[in-house]
Every structure is written in C-alpha cells, then in structure tokens.
Design a protein around this motif. Structure first.
Motif, PDB file in Angstrom:
ATOM      1  N   PRO A  52      41.657  59.107  39.249  1.00 30.88           N
ATOM      2  CA  PRO A  52      43.330  59.607  38.914  1.00 30.88           C
ATOM      3  C   PRO A  52      44.187  59.328  39.845  1.00 30.88           C
ATOM      4  O   PRO A  52      44.006  59.509  40.983  1.00 30.88           O
ATOM      5  CB  PRO A  52      42.908  60.963  38.348  1.00 30.88           C
ATOM      6  N   ILE A  53      45.420  59.553  39.175  1.00 32.24           N
ATOM      7  CA  ILE A  53      46.757  59.017  39.951  1.00 32.24           C
ATOM      8  C   ILE A  53      47.627  60.349  39.874  1.00 32.24           C
ATOM      9  O   ILE A  53      48.234  60.555  38.760  1.00 32.24           O
ATOM     10  CB  ILE A  53      47.487  57.779  39.704  1.00 32.24           C
ATOM     11  N   PRO A  54      47.736  61.384  40.892  1.00 32.04           N
ATOM     12  CA  PRO A  54      48.437  62.411  40.682  1.00 32.04           C
ATOM     13  C   PRO A  54      49.948  62.001  40.486  1.00 32.04           C
ATOM     14  O   PRO A  54      50.800  61.250  41.016  1.00 32.04           O
ATOM     15  CB  PRO A  54      48.407  63.334  41.919  1.00 32.04           C
ATOM     16  N   LEU A  55      50.749  62.623  39.694  1.00 31.68           N
ATOM     17  CA  LEU A  55      52.060  62.005  39.313  1.00 31.68           C
ATOM     18  C   LEU A  55      53.008  62.893  40.543  1.00 31.68           C
ATOM     19  O   LEU A  55      54.327  62.567  40.576  1.00 31.68           O
ATOM     20  CB  LEU A  55      52.390  62.837  37.935  1.00 31.68           C
ATOM     21  N   ASP A  56      52.645  64.005  41.005  1.00 31.10           N
ATOM     22  CA  ASP A  56      53.486  64.681  42.004  1.00 31.10           C
ATOM     23  C   ASP A  56      53.275  63.897  43.627  1.00 31.10           C
ATOM     24  O   ASP A  56      53.986  64.833  44.530  1.00 31.10           O
ATOM     25  CB  ASP A  56      53.408  66.104  42.034  1.00 31.10           C
TER      26      ASP A  56
END
Length: 227
Positions: free
Chosen positions: A201-205
C-alpha cells in the motif's frame, strides 16, 4: 464493474461483429451478457435455459456452439465458468452520435487534464455503455490490481473526482506517474491499496512523494490485440 471486450489496436478500433451465428445462438449470447450484467457474475446453464424457456440440454448445446465459434470460453469444473470473449452488441459508435473519449498513456502534471499531447488514441463509444461523468480512459500498466480483475493493457474509464469515497478504485498520480489503486486505509492511515499482495500500500500522508487523486474508475474495457 463491467468488463467489455473489444478488438483494438492503436489507430484502429472496430466492432467485434457477431458473425457466423444462428439467430438462436445470437439470442443465447445476448441473454448470457445481460444475465452477467444483472447478476454481476456468469449465469449457470440452468439460468440461461430458464430465461429462454428452453431445456437445459438445449441451452447447453447452444453454449457449446458459442464456445466452438470463439464467442465464449467455458471454465471446466465451475457452474459459473462462462466468460464472454466477443460481445453480442456494438459498443463502438459508427453513427457519429457516440461519445469520443481520449485514451491517455499518462496523466499530465498540471492543467489541463486532457491536454492532447498525452493522448495515445481516441475511441467513440456508444452512449448506452458510457457511465455518467466518464471523461477519459487510461491504459493500465502492471498487475497491481489483478485481484480486482484489472490487468496490464486494460483501459479504465475515469470520472474526474479529486475526492472520491473510500473504497473506490481510483486513478492517482504519484510523482508524475499514474497508478490505479483502491482508496482505503491501512492501520488507520489513508492509503492507495493494491489488490495484488505482491505490492505494498501507498500511504497518502507520506511527505516524500507528491500524491494526488485524479478520478474514480467507473468502467473497464479489455483489449484483445490482433495477432
């Protein structure tokens, strides 16, 4: 999300013509497509027979004929193993009344979103199959979303929306590279989540990369390239 199959190569798009079928076979193919759209899964032979008011044996014989002629594929050992390879209807508009949609190979970093320099082709689709608000298509690269049946080379129809609801499959731009992922959460943090466990997953923050959401995926066209 419906998957539509078309024969396609850059610079040329045409219908998968329903040729070489009897009237009854064409009717069976159409019923299979409609049942798949309504139920979001392939129908059983018994369901096809009941819809057409024919015997199960009769429905089975027609389905096998469609398989032999290359219009469907049947996965053995599964009651719902029918896959449509050629649609029974035209999705490409030849009347001039269709909706022309550009195919993008990448997403431009700034405005305008649909700058023609990023177009790799266009398709004019019949209005009846274009979801409301769809503005462009993006060619998918990679296999990070195979769990959602989105594979390398697919064309996703995109509705511009920078704030789609959680759970939506979206198109995002990460450091000027377009990607297709599901908007979700990982350990409480908002993230772009792949459906292939081989990808992370790629964190948005996170602050090390610039991430922006461009829109939500509202449909998909699967290309079958000519040999």
């Amino acid at each position: 999300m419906s998957i539509i199959f078309i024969e396609y190569r850059y610079g040329e798009v045409r219908d998968m013509m329903v040729e070489g079928l009897t009237e009854r076979q064409r009717e069976v193919l159409t019923i299979i497509a409609r049942l798949m759209e309504q139920g979001k899964r392939p129908p059983t032979v018994r369901e096809v027979a009941r819809t057409l008011s024919i015997t199960v044996r009769g429905a089975y014989d027609h389905i096998r004929s469609l398989e032999r002629k290359g219009y469907i594929d049947i996965r053995r050992g599964s009651a719902r193993g029918i896959e449509i390879l050629k649609p029974p209807f035209s999705i490409i508009s030849t009347s001039g009344q269709g909706i022309p949609l550009p195919i993008l190979g990448q997403i431009p970093a700034g405005d305008p979103l649909l700058s023609e320099e990023y177009w790799i082709d266009t398709i004019s689709l019949d209005r009846s199959i274009v979801p409301d608000g769809a503005a462009f298509m993006l060619e998918v690269t990679g296999d990070s979303m195979i769990g959602d049946h989105i594979v390398d080379g697919d064309l996703v129809l995109v509705r511009p929306n920078p704030q789609p609801p959680e759970g939506t499959i979206v198109v995002a731009v990460i450091d000027d590279e377009a990607t297709v992922k599901r908007l979700g959460r990982v350990e409480g943090r908002p993230a772009l989540v792949p459906s292939n466990p081989a990808f992370s997953p790629i964190p948005l923050d996170e602050e090390v990369r610039e991430i922006r959401i461009v829109g939500e995926v509202v449909g998909l066209i699967r290309r079958r390239l000519r040999r």
